[in-house]
Design a protein around this motif. Sequence first.
Motif: not given
Length: 167
Positions: A4-6, A13-15, A86-89, A149-154
């Motif tokens: 997984v890559v963040i 909040g990546k860490s 992708f944590i896009d805060i 691949g599988v991806k999530f955008h928050f």
Amino acid sequence: MKRVVIIGNSGAGKSWLSARLSAKIGARDVNLDTFYWEPGGYSNKRPTKFIDDDLKQLSSEDAWVVEGVFGALVEKLLEFADTLIFIDIDWTKCEESLRLRGQNVSEETNAELAKNNFQALIQWASEYYSRKSKSSHSYHRQLFEKFVGVKFHFTRREDVTSFLDTF
């Protein structure tokens, strides 16, 4: 989900997510800062050869959760990853997190240098949406859009927490 890559801005909040997700899936937790910077602080970049050697070694491992803002390093791992988050805060939330953490998170051995580096980090992170480097929002978006691949955008912390609760 084994590799997984963040990605996201400093303070996104990546860490936090990486530490918890790696524990839940039994994977190595990797902060790209440890690959990029020499021990003892955030003033000296490691030689590129050492960074590349570490990335090559990591890419051969079975399970990892890697987090970082360094798009140039991330892109070298994406072909080996099965999941991209992708944590896009919003910047205001990132800044709040950075200030709550404070300069105590710095690995600097010199207090004055730690203070200066913390202020530089705040400035650098505030430019995430406007800069054009591989450590920018626009580049992270490109990486996210190209990933197959599988991806999530928050875009909200609540969504990150809900995602983590599914494990």
